[in-house]
Design a protein around this motif. Structure first.
Motif, mmCIF file in Angstrom:
data_model
loop_
_atom_site.group_PDB
_atom_site.id
_atom_site.type_symbol
_atom_site.label_atom_id
_atom_site.label_comp_id
_atom_site.label_asym_id
_atom_site.label_seq_id
_atom_site.Cartn_x
_atom_site.Cartn_y
_atom_site.Cartn_z
ATOM 1 N N SER A 656 52.702 35.770 41.169
ATOM 2 C CA SER A 656 52.853 34.930 39.975
ATOM 3 C C SER A 656 51.531 34.249 39.627
ATOM 4 O O SER A 656 51.160 34.156 38.444
ATOM 5 C CB SER A 656 53.931 33.866 40.212
ATOM 6 O OG SER A 656 55.194 34.461 40.387
ATOM 7 N N LEU A 657 50.821 33.795 40.637
ATOM 8 C CA LEU A 657 49.537 33.130 40.406
ATOM 9 C C LEU A 657 48.517 34.131 39.861
ATOM 10 O O LEU A 657 47.742 33.809 38.948
ATOM 11 C CB LEU A 657 49.041 32.517 41.718
ATOM 12 C CG LEU A 657 48.004 31.398 41.617
ATOM 13 C CD1 LEU A 657 48.532 30.237 40.792
ATOM 14 C CD2 LEU A 657 47.633 30.910 43.019
ATOM 15 N N ASP A 658 48.534 35.348 40.398
ATOM 16 C CA ASP A 658 47.637 36.401 39.885
ATOM 17 C C ASP A 658 47.887 36.640 38.401
ATOM 18 O O ASP A 658 46.948 36.746 37.601
ATOM 19 C CB ASP A 658 47.850 37.709 40.659
ATOM 20 C CG ASP A 658 47.453 37.606 42.118
ATOM 21 O OD1 ASP A 658 46.711 36.673 42.458
ATOM 22 O OD2 ASP A 658 47.909 38.460 42.905
ATOM 23 N N ASN A 662 45.291 36.264 35.275
ATOM 24 C CA ASN A 662 44.969 37.443 34.459
ATOM 25 C C ASN A 662 45.304 37.234 32.987
ATOM 26 O O ASN A 662 44.630 37.760 32.099
ATOM 27 C CB ASN A 662 45.723 38.672 34.985
ATOM 28 C CG ASN A 662 45.057 39.290 36.189
ATOM 29 O OD1 ASN A 662 43.834 39.407 36.226
ATOM 30 N ND2 ASN A 662 45.846 39.666 37.184
ATOM 31 N N ASP A 663 46.330 36.438 32.737
ATOM 32 C CA ASP A 663 46.773 36.195 31.362
ATOM 33 C C ASP A 663 46.052 35.023 30.698
ATOM 34 O O ASP A 663 46.472 34.561 29.636
ATOM 35 C CB ASP A 663 48.283 35.945 31.330
ATOM 36 C CG ASP A 663 49.079 37.187 31.696
ATOM 37 O OD1 ASP A 663 48.510 38.298 31.619
ATOM 38 O OD2 ASP A 663 50.262 37.041 32.076
ATOM 39 N N GLY A 664 44.982 34.526 31.322
ATOM 40 C CA GLY A 664 44.174 33.486 30.687
ATOM 41 C C GLY A 664 44.260 32.113 31.313
ATOM 42 O O GLY A 664 43.643 31.165 30.823
ATOM 43 N N ASN A 675 41.980 29.359 50.768
ATOM 44 C CA ASN A 675 42.545 30.368 51.659
ATOM 45 C C ASN A 675 43.533 31.288 50.931
ATOM 46 O O ASN A 675 43.780 32.414 51.377
ATOM 47 C CB ASN A 675 43.259 29.683 52.833
ATOM 48 C CG ASN A 675 42.290 28.958 53.739
ATOM 49 O OD1 ASN A 675 41.116 29.314 53.810
ATOM 50 N ND2 ASN A 675 42.760 27.926 54.427
ATOM 51 N N ILE A 676 44.099 30.821 49.829
ATOM 52 C CA ILE A 676 45.030 31.647 49.054
ATOM 53 C C ILE A 676 44.318 32.880 48.508
ATOM 54 O O ILE A 676 44.920 33.952 48.363
ATOM 55 C CB ILE A 676 45.625 30.825 47.891
ATOM 56 C CG1 ILE A 676 46.419 29.630 48.431
ATOM 57 C CG2 ILE A 676 46.495 31.692 46.986
ATOM 58 C CD1 ILE A 676 46.821 28.637 47.357
ATOM 59 N N PHE A 677 43.017 32.740 48.215
ATOM 60 C CA PHE A 677 42.278 33.814 47.552
ATOM 61 C C PHE A 677 41.306 34.536 48.479
ATOM 62 O O PHE A 677 40.790 35.602 48.127
ATOM 63 C CB PHE A 677 41.500 33.234 46.363
ATOM 64 C CG PHE A 677 42.354 32.466 45.405
ATOM 65 C CD1 PHE A 677 43.137 33.125 44.462
ATOM 66 C CD2 PHE A 677 42.411 31.081 45.452
ATOM 67 C CE1 PHE A 677 43.941 32.423 43.583
ATOM 68 C CE2 PHE A 677 43.218 30.370 44.572
ATOM 69 C CZ PHE A 677 43.988 31.039 43.642
ATOM 70 N N GLU A 678 41.038 33.979 49.638
ATOM 71 C CA GLU A 678 40.029 34.554 50.526
ATOM 72 C C GLU A 678 40.444 35.935 51.022
ATOM 73 O O GLU A 678 41.564 36.139 51.514
ATOM 74 C CB GLU A 678 39.802 33.618 51.720
ATOM 75 C CG GLU A 678 38.693 34.085 52.661
ATOM 76 C CD GLU A 678 38.443 33.100 53.788
ATOM 77 O OE1 GLU A 678 37.795 33.495 54.768
ATOM 78 O OE2 GLU A 678 38.901 31.931 53.692
ATOM 79 N N ASP A 679 39.533 36.887 50.858
ATOM 80 C CA ASP A 679 39.711 38.270 51.339
ATOM 81 C C ASP A 679 40.966 38.934 50.788
ATOM 82 O O ASP A 679 41.587 39.787 51.438
ATOM 83 C CB ASP A 679 39.742 38.308 52.880
ATOM 84 C CG ASP A 679 38.408 37.929 53.482
ATOM 85 O OD1 ASP A 679 37.369 38.246 52.868
ATOM 86 O OD2 ASP A 679 38.390 37.303 54.564
ATOM 87 N N GLN A 798 35.641 34.983 37.112
ATOM 88 C CA GLN A 798 36.451 35.427 35.970
ATOM 89 C C GLN A 798 37.372 36.551 36.435
ATOM 90 O O GLN A 798 36.944 37.463 37.150
ATOM 91 C CB GLN A 798 35.543 35.937 34.845
ATOM 92 C CG GLN A 798 34.470 34.968 34.399
ATOM 93 C CD GLN A 798 35.012 33.711 33.763
ATOM 94 O OE1 GLN A 798 34.420 32.662 33.858
ATOM 95 N NE2 GLN A 798 36.151 33.836 33.100
ATOM 96 N N LYS A 799 38.620 36.472 36.050
ATOM 97 C CA LYS A 799 39.601 37.496 36.440
ATOM 98 C C LYS A 799 40.542 37.698 35.274
ATOM 99 O O LYS A 799 41.223 36.748 34.857
ATOM 100 C CB LYS A 799 40.358 37.069 37.691
ATOM 101 C CG LYS A 799 41.388 38.085 38.181
ATOM 102 C CD LYS A 799 42.011 37.609 39.473
ATOM 103 C CE LYS A 799 43.201 38.496 39.870
ATOM 104 N NZ LYS A 799 42.828 39.901 40.106
ATOM 105 N N GLY A 800 40.579 38.912 34.752
ATOM 106 C CA GLY A 800 41.339 39.149 33.538
ATOM 107 C C GLY A 800 40.750 38.288 32.440
ATOM 108 O O GLY A 800 39.544 38.268 32.218
#
Length: 832
Positions: A656-658, A662-664, A675-679, A798-800
Motif C-alpha cells: 500500500s505504501l509503495d 508511485n501514485d504521487g 528500515n521499511i525501505f532498506e534493501d 523519486q519513485k513513480g
C-alpha cells in the motif's frame, strides 16, 4: 476585647496545626495506590488552609489545562518577609531586585515528577511537605528558620495523570507483584512525557514546552541555591543520590562539588541506618545543560538528581533479589533523601550564600570559557534565538554600527576576518548569566569522561544555522536594544507579495496562507526585482493566482503581519534571474498530512513531529495509529510522516505504501523508519555503495572479533562506545540547488544521535552528506568516526510520480535544533 479575640484566633490556629493530617491520614489509600492529580492538589490546598507555613505560587497551566503549582514553605516569620528576601537575594547576584535589610536565607527548590510515570516522586512530595510543616517535627522547624523551600510537587501533571489514570483503570483489589501482570506493562505512549510526548527533563534550557517556559519564569524570579530533581528509574536499581558521576562539565565549581559530597555523606548515614541499598558517582553525570540538575548548576545552584528504583513497579513488584518493592517503600526513600537535602542546606546556609554570590561575581569578572563575546549575524532565525535568550534571562543587544573584526568562525571552525554590521546580535559573557551563556555558545565542551549520559554538543550557532563568530575579548561598539527594520519599498501597484524563506516564521506564514486557500509559489532560482533579491525557496503570492480575494492588498497585509520582512513586488518582470510567471516559480501544493503513531513508533519522536505540526507551524495533521493503517484510504493524503520507530509492516502494508508513493505521494521517513525501505526491491536505500565496501566492513568486524579474544571484562562498556555517538554535531555538505536545502546556509550541521549510516546512495539526490575530513563537535567513537565519511544524512528518492525523503538523523530532535525545523519545513512544503 481585641487582645482576647487575637488570643482566641492564635489558640485556634495552634490547635489546627497540632491536628494537621499526614498524607496517610488525609488519603485512605496513600502509599497503596497512585493518587489522582486533583487529590495531590487537594492535599496542598489543605496544608495552605491549615498551616501558616505554606504560600501557594501557581505559575501556569499545562496543555491539558491542569494547574502548575509551586509552594513556598518556611517559618511564618520568613514568609512575612518573603518578597524582601527574594528581592535582596536577586540584588546580591546582580539580577535586579533591590537591597533590603533582611537576613540571608538558604533558598532550596525541590522538583518532583518531571517524568509522569515515576509517581513515587509526586507522592513523596506530599510527605516532604507534611514533615516540613508538621508541628510535631521540631527538627524541620529549626531548618526552616534560615531556609526558604520552594516545592513543586509535579512538573508534569499531564503525564502523571495519564499514568495514574491508567493504573487506576487496570488495578485489581490487591497489587500483583508479578512482573508479568499488566500493572507493570504500561501501554503506548506511556506517562513519562507531557501532552506532546516531550521529555520535559531534557527541556530546561531549550524551553520548547509550555510547562518549562512557565516554570523557568518563576525559577528566574527566585534563582535557588540548591535544586533537587526527584526521579525514578528501573525498579531493580538501588537508590541514587549525589555526588554525581563523570563527566562533569568544566564549569562545575568546587563549591558545588563540595556540597555534593556533603549531601552524599549525610544521606548515606540515613540510608545506612535503615539498611537501604544505594549508590553514588555512577551513571548520572553533570554535562548536558538541559537537565534538572545541570541547568540549575549552570545558574549557580547546587543541582542534584535523586533516583529511586520504581519505573514499571506499579503498586508493588518482586525485584530480582526476591524482595518486594512497594509504592510506600519508594515514598519513604524519597522522603528521607529529600529532607536530608533540606537539612544539609540549612546547616550549610552561610557557605551556600557565600558561594552563590561568589559564583556570579567571579563568573562575570573572569568568564570561564575561551570566549568573552559572541556575535550572530543578522538573519531570519535570530528572532527565535533572541526569544530563547530572553527566556533564559541572558542579556544581549544589537550592533548599531559597523566594525571590522577578527574572531573564531563557527561554520569554518577557524579564525576569520569579518565585519559586524547593524542588527547583528551581540551576547557578552560579562553578565549575571555568564556561565549559562558560555555553556550554550562555546563551540566545544571538554569531556572529562566519554561515558556520557546524553548528547555532548549543542552550540546554539549550529543549532540555529546562523553565521556566528566568537571573540576572546570584550567588544566596544555602539549597540541598541531592538532590531531596526527598514521601511517598506514604496509602490504604485501590487503585482505580488514576497516572503523570504528564512526561518520557522516563514513556514508558519505559509501554513496560514494555505489554511486560507491562498495559492503560493516558491522560487527555484535566484532573481532580482526592484529593491528585492529573491533566493531559492522564497515565497511569492501572485495577485493573478488569487482572483477570489476581493481586497488582495488588505488581506495579504493582515495574513503577513507576523512576518514583517515581507515586501510588495510591482511587476513580475525580473531585473535578473527569472520572471514570476515562469517555470522557476512553481505553485506549491498544500499538503494533506498523515502522521503515524502508536505501537512500534517512538513516543518522543512521534511527539516531536506532532508538536512541530501543531505548535511550530500550526498546520492540520491527521494522526493514525499504525494498527489502524489498513482502515484508511492513503489516497486521501499527499504526505505521510513516519517518525523514528521499530516498524514491522506487513507485506500488504508495504505494498500500500509503495502504491501511495508511485501514485504521487510523498513519504518523510525518519531514522528507524528507514528500515521499511532498506534493501527493498524498487528502492535505492542500502548501507553500502558496493559489495566491496560491504565485504571490507565485514572483514574489519572479523578482525575486531579476533582481537577481542584478548580484551578484559571490566572495560567492555568503554570499548563499546568506540562505535557509538551519543549526540555530536557533524558537518554536512549541501546540494544548495535542491529544495530540501533551501534557507539552511552554506553548510548544515546535523545533531547525530545514533551510529546509523548509509554510504552515498545511487539513483537518489544526496542533498546533505558527511564529507571526508568533516568537522565535528562532541564525542564520536574512534571506530565510527572514519566510517561516517561520505555517508548521507538527508536524501530524496523519486519513485513513480512520488518521492521518499530519507532522514537518517532526526532534524526535529527535542525541538531545539532550529535549523532542523526549517529543514523539515522544506521536506513538508517545498520538496515535490
Amino acid at each position: 476585647m481585641k487582645q482576647y479575640f487575637y488570643a482566641l484566633t492564635l489558640l485556634f490556629s495552634i490547635t489546627l496545626q497540632a491536628q494537621l493530617k499526614s498524607p496517610a491520614e488525609f488519603f485512605p489509600n496513600y502509599g497503596k495506590q497512585v493518587s489522582y492529580y486533583y487529590q495531590l492538589e487537594n492535599y496542598f490546598g489543605y496544608l495552605i488552609q491549615n498551616s501558616g507555613m505554606v504560600v501557594h505560587k501557581p505559575y501556569g497551566l499545562t496543555n491539558q489545562e491542569r494547574g502548575l503549582n509551586a509552594y513556598v514553605i518556611s517559618t511564618p516569620e520568613n514568609l512575612k518577609e518573603l518578597e524582601n528576601i527574594r528581592l535582596n537575594h536577586l540584588y546580591s547576584i546582580g539580577m535586579g531586585g533591590k537591597q533590603v535589610n533582611v537576613a540571608d536565607k538558604a533558598i532550596v527548590w525541590l522538583s518532583f515528577n518531571v517524568h509522569g510515570n515515576e509517581p513515587a516522586a509526586a507522592e513523596s512530595a506530599m510527605s516532604v511537605a507534611y514533615e516540613l510543616v508538621n508541628p510535631k517535627n521540631a527538627a524541620t522547624k529549626e531548618w526552616l528558620k534560615n531556609t526558604i523551600v520552594i516545592l513543586d510537587p509535579c512538573l508534569n501533571p499531564d503525564g502523571y495523570s495519564r499514568y495514574g489514570n491508567w493504573l487506576r483503570d487496570i488495578s485489581g483489589k490487591e497489587p500483583n507483584p508479578n512482573a508479568s501482570d499488566r500493572e507493570h506493562m504500561e501501554p503506548w505512549p506511556g506517562g513519562r512525557q507531557n501532552h506532546y510526548a516531550y521529555d520535559l527533563n531534557r527541556d530546561w534550557a531549550w524551553q520548547t514546552q509550555v510547562e518549562t517556559q512557565q516554570r523557568i519564569v518563576l525559577y528566574n524570579e527566585w534563582m535557588p541555591m540548591v535544586h533537587v530533581d526527584v526521579h525514578e528509574m528501573g525498579y531493580n536499581e538501588p537508590y541514587f543520590f549525589p555526588p554525581a558521576a563523570e563527566p562533569m562539565h568544566d564549569f562545575i565549581t568546587q563549591g558545588q562539588k563540595d556540597f555534593h559530597n556533603a549531601i552524599g555523606e549525610m544521606t548515606a548515614k540515613k540510608f545506612d541506618n535503615q539498611g537501604w541499598n544505594y549508590y553514588t558517582r555512577e551513571r548520572f553525570d553533570l554535562f548536558y545543560p538541559s537537565y534538572g540538575d545541570t541547568y540549575p548548576s549552570f545558574n549557580g545552584a547546587v543541582g542534584m538528581t535523586y533516583e529511586q528504583g520504581g519505573i514499571g513497579a506499579g503498586r508493588a513488584i518482586t525485584m530480582a533479589n526476591g524482595n518486594t518493592l512497594t509504592l510506600q517503600d519508594r515514598i519513604n526513600h524519597h522522603t528521607t533523601a529529600v529532607l536530608t537535602a533540606v537539612e544539609t542546606a540549612s546547616w550549610q546556609k552561610d557557605k551556600l550564600v557565600r558561594n552563590f554570590r561568589a559564583y556570579f561575581k567571579d563568573s562575570r569578572e573572569n568568564p570561564k570559557g575561551k570566549y568573552r563575546t559572541y556575535i550572530v549575524k543578522n538573519s531570519g532565525k535570530n528572532e527565535e534565538l533572541a526569544l530563547l535568550l530572553k527566556r533564559n534571562k541572558i542579556q544581549f543587544a544589537y550592533a548599531d554600527e559597523s566594525k571590522k573584526l577578527t574572531g573564531y568562525h563557527y561554520q569554518s571552525d577557524k579564525d576569520k576576518e569579518f565585519t559586524i554590521e547593524p542588527n547583528d546580535l551581540i551576547v557578552s559573557a560579562n553578565q549575571p548569566k555568564s556561565v549559562l551563556t558560555q555553556v550554550l555558545f562555546e563551540p566545544a565542551q571538554r569531556l572529562t569522561d566519554s561515558l556520557s549520559y546524553d548528547i555532548t554538543a549543542w552550540a546554539l550557532p549550529h543549532a540555529y544555522g546562523v553565521e556566528s563568530y566568537a571573540l576572546k575579548k570584550d567588544l566596544a561598539i555602539k549597540t541598541k536594544a531592538e532590531v531596526s527594520r527598514k521601511g517598506k519599498f514604496e509602490y504604485e501597484r501590487v503585482y505580488a507579495y514576497y516572503v523570504p524563506w528564512n526561518g520557522r516564521a516563514s513556514a508558519k506564514v505559509l501554513s496560514l496562507l494555505f489554511k486560507n486557500n491562498i495559492k503560493v509559489r516558491s522560487s527555484r532560482k535566484a532573481s532580482a526585482f526592484r529593491g528585492i533579491k529573491v533566493s531559492p525557496g522564497d515565497l511569492v503570492i501572485l495577485k493573478g493566482d488569487n482572483p477570489q480575494i476581493n481586497n488582495f492588498k488588505e488581506t495579504m497585509n493582515a495574513l503577513l503581519d507576523e512576518k514583517p520582512d515581507y515586501e510588495v513586488i510591482e511587476s513580475g518582470f525580473s531585473l535578473s534571474g527569472a520572471d514570476l510567471g515562469g517555470e522557476s516559480y512553481p505553485l506549491l501544493e498544500a499538503p494533506k498530512v498523515l502522521l503515524l503513531s502508536g505501537n512500534s513508533v517512538s513516543p518522543t519522536d512521534f511527539g516531536q513531529a506532532w508538536f512541530y505540526m501543531d505548535e511550530i507551524i500550526d498546520y492540520p495533521v491527521t494522526i493514525v495509529d499504525v494498527q489502524n493503517l489498513g482502515r484508511i484510504k492513503l489516497s486521501d493524503f499527499t504526505t505521510i510522516i513516519l517518525p523514528d520507530g521499530w516498524y514491522e509492516f506487513s507485506d500488504s502494508q508495504k505494498t500500500s505504501l509503495d502504491g501511495f508513493i508511485n501514485d504521487g505521494g510523498k513519504v518523510i521517513a525518519i531514522a528507524g523508519a528507514l528500515n521499511i525501505f532498506e534493501d527493498r526491491a524498487g528502492y535505492s536505500l542500502t548501507r553500502f555503495a558496493t559489495d566491496a565496501d560491504k565485504d571490507l566492513e565485514a572483514k574489519e568486524g572479523d578482525e575486531e572479533a579476533l582481537n577481542a579474544r584478548y580484551y578484559d571484562y571490566q572495560n567492555a562498556e568503554r570499548r563499546a562506545i568506540s562505535g557509538s555517538v551519543p549526540g555530536a554535531i557533524v558537518e554536512n555538505v549541501l546540494d544548495k540547488t535542491h529544495p530540501l536545502s533551501y534557507g539552511l546556509g552554506d553548510r548544515y550541521f546535523s545533531l547525530k544521535t545514533t551510529d546509523s549510516r548509509y554510504q552515498l546512495l545511487k539513483n537518489v539526490w544526496n542533498v546533505a552528506y558527511v564529507p571526508s575530513g568533516y568537522k565535528n563537535f562532541g564525542f564520536i567513537g574512534r571506530s565510527l568516526k572514519k566510517k561516517l565519511e561520505n555517508t548521507v544524512t538527508f536524501a530524496v528518492e523519486q519513485k513513480g510520480t512520488g518521492a521518499i525523503i530519507y532522514m537518517v538523523d532526526n532534524p526535529l530532535f527535542r525541538g531545539f535544533w532550529e535549523n532542523g525545523n526549517l529543514l523539515f519545513s522544506n521536506a513538508l512544503f517545498l520538496v515535490d
